[in-house]
Design an enzyme around this catalytic site. Structure first.
Site, PDB file in Angstrom:
ATOM      1  N   LYS A  87       0.857  -1.194   0.000  1.00 13.04           N
ATOM      2  CA  LYS A  87       0.000   0.000   0.000  1.00 13.04           C
ATOM      3  C   LYS A  87       0.889   1.239   0.000  1.00 13.04           C
ATOM      4  O   LYS A  87       1.732   1.420   0.884  1.00 13.04           O
ATOM      5  CB  LYS A  87      -0.870  -0.045   1.257  1.00 13.04           C
ATOM      6  CG  LYS A  87      -2.188   0.666   1.123  1.00 13.04           C
ATOM      7  CD  LYS A  87      -3.027   0.357   2.362  1.00 13.04           C
ATOM      8  CE  LYS A  87      -4.327   1.094   2.338  1.00 13.04           C
ATOM      9  NZ  LYS A  87      -5.014   0.976   3.630  1.00 13.04           N
TER      10      LYS A  87
HETATM   11  C1  E4P Z   1      -8.376   1.610   3.682  1.00 14.15           C
HETATM   12  O1  E4P Z   1      -7.535   1.175   2.982  1.00 14.15           O
HETATM   13  C2  E4P Z   1      -8.240   2.828   4.495  1.00 14.15           C
HETATM   14  O2  E4P Z   1      -7.073   2.752   5.232  1.00 14.15           O
HETATM   15  C3  E4P Z   1      -9.427   2.986   5.366  1.00 14.15           C
HETATM   16  O3  E4P Z   1     -10.575   2.539   4.685  1.00 14.15           O
HETATM   17  C4  E4P Z   1      -9.602   4.353   5.969  1.00 14.15           C
HETATM   18  O4  E4P Z   1     -10.844   4.377   6.624  1.00 14.15           O
HETATM   19  P1  E4P Z   1     -11.243   5.499   7.679  1.00 14.15           P
HETATM   20  O5  E4P Z   1     -11.499   6.761   6.939  1.00 14.15           O
HETATM   21  O6  E4P Z   1     -12.492   4.963   8.325  1.00 14.15           O
HETATM   22  O7  E4P Z   1     -10.097   5.642   8.642  1.00 14.15           O
END
Ligand code: E4P
Length: 218
Positions: A87
């Site tokens: 990522k």
């Molecule tokens: C996913 O890859 C993200 O890290 C995540 O969905 C962020 O979500 P949030 O906005 O609820 O922290």
């Protein structure tokens, strides 16, 4: 549509996996910290533990912000397990890193995407997944679902193979709306997945069926 769970909590990952509808997991440094997973060795071990529970892709985020650092970290993460997806944040060096990993056949998830232009760049760089954060856009009075629709249109116009991974999903309606638009994947909490099965008429209907069965088979 693939279902990913957005957590580093092993119990919740197991529960979603046992439901039989889980296609992968996304994590981020905040989610790891929430579970008390700190220190490089523990973090790497936790990714391997997650991979042993699910069959699909597991996103593991780099914390470097320069190209060399992201490449070093990403290669180390990818070597941990074949299910690991690196990522990478949507920043200039991140785009370079996406291209590097794509050329090497390492799967990537471009994170922190908040505009169609960013999604276009991620696709051009060969990202496997692009993660538009719909909940965080909704939080600031901007239509997160509209971003998913824009990206869908752009990717379809040119046949980009990058998969749209709707992230920052907060609830069941986000899941349904993303499915209507044609998002390839959604990642959300267990509650958003389990919310899909709830309907009061199902509960009332089942209660009546079981009561009638009991009457006839007393
Ligand atoms: C996913 O890859 C993200 O890290 C995540 O969905 C962020 O979500 P949030 O906005 O609820 O922290």
């Amino acid at each position: 549509m693939k279902f990913f769970i957005d957590t580093a909590n092993l119990d919740q990952i197991r529960e979603a996996q046992q439901l039989g509808v889980l296609d992968g997991v996304t994590t981020n440094p905040s989610l790891m910290a929430k579970e008390g997973i700190t220190g490089k060795e523990n973090i790497l071990k936790h990714y391997v533990d997650i991979c042993s529970i699910v069959d699909g892709d597991v996103s593991a985020e780099v914390v470097s912000t320069d190209f060399e650092g992201m490449v070093k970290e990403g290669e180390e993460l990818a070597a941990l397990h074949k299910q690991i997806v690196v990522k990478v944040p949507m920043i200039k060096d991140g785009v370079k890193a996406l291209k590097y990993f794509s050329d090497k056949g390492i799967k990537t998830n471009c994170t922190l995407v908040f505009s169609a232009g960013q999604a276009l760049l991620a696709a051009k760089a060969g990202a496997t997944y692009v993660s538009p954060f719909i909940g965080r856009l909704d939080d600031i009075s901007t239509d997160g679902l509209n971003l998913i629709a824009e990206i869908r249109m752009i990717y379809d116009n040119y046949g980009f193979e990058t998969q749209i991974l709707a992230a920052s999903v907060r609830h069941t309606m986000h899941v349904i709306d993303c499915a209507k638009i044609g998002s390839d994947v959604m990642t959300g909490p267990l509650s958003a997945i389990e919310g899909l099965l709830k309907h009061p008429l199902t509960d009332i209907g089942l209660e009546k069926f079981l009561a009638d069965y009991k009457k006839g088979n007393a």
